[in-house]
Design a protein around this motif. Structure first.
Motif, PDB file in Angstrom:
ATOM      1  N   LEU A  45       0.827  -1.201   0.000  1.00 57.87           N
ATOM      2  CA  LEU A  45       0.000   0.000   0.000  1.00 57.87           C
ATOM      3  C   LEU A  45       0.866   1.258   0.000  1.00 57.87           C
ATOM      4  O   LEU A  45       0.640   2.183  -0.789  1.00 57.87           O
ATOM      5  N   ARG A  48       2.627   1.688  -3.408  1.00 57.21           N
ATOM      6  CA  ARG A  48       1.701   2.169  -4.425  1.00 57.21           C
ATOM      7  C   ARG A  48       1.414   3.663  -4.232  1.00 57.21           C
ATOM      8  O   ARG A  48       1.392   4.423  -5.187  1.00 57.21           O
ATOM      9  N   ARG A  49       1.239   4.069  -2.975  1.00 56.10           N
ATOM     10  CA  ARG A  49       0.985   5.484  -2.667  1.00 56.10           C
ATOM     11  C   ARG A  49       2.192   6.341  -3.048  1.00 56.10           C
ATOM     12  O   ARG A  49       2.053   7.428  -3.599  1.00 56.10           O
TER      13      ARG A  49
END
Length: 66
Positions: A45, A48-49
């Motif tokens: 996560l 990806r951010r």
């Protein structure tokens, strides 16, 4: 799916299997697998951010070079 995600999934499966082979308790293996999956998901996560943030960065706020 990226190569990093495939390696992470492989590690999430491999580590518990190795622990079972070497005689770890079922509770310990379950706990390790759950924590490993949570850390892997969080890292994915955050990665990806970070990639999305890096793709939209032109420079300082306002788009004017410093």
């Amino acid at each position: 799916m990226s190569a990093a995600a495939r390696w992470a999934a492989f590690g999430c499966v491999l580590v518990p299997v190795v622990l079972v082979v070497y005689g770890a308790s079922a509770g310990g293996v379950f706990w390790v697998a759950a924590v490993l999956a949570a850390v892997t998901g969080l890292c994915r996560l955050l990665l990806r951010r970070s990639e999305r943030g890096a793709a939209g960065v032109d420079g300082p706020a306002g788009g004017h070079p410093a």
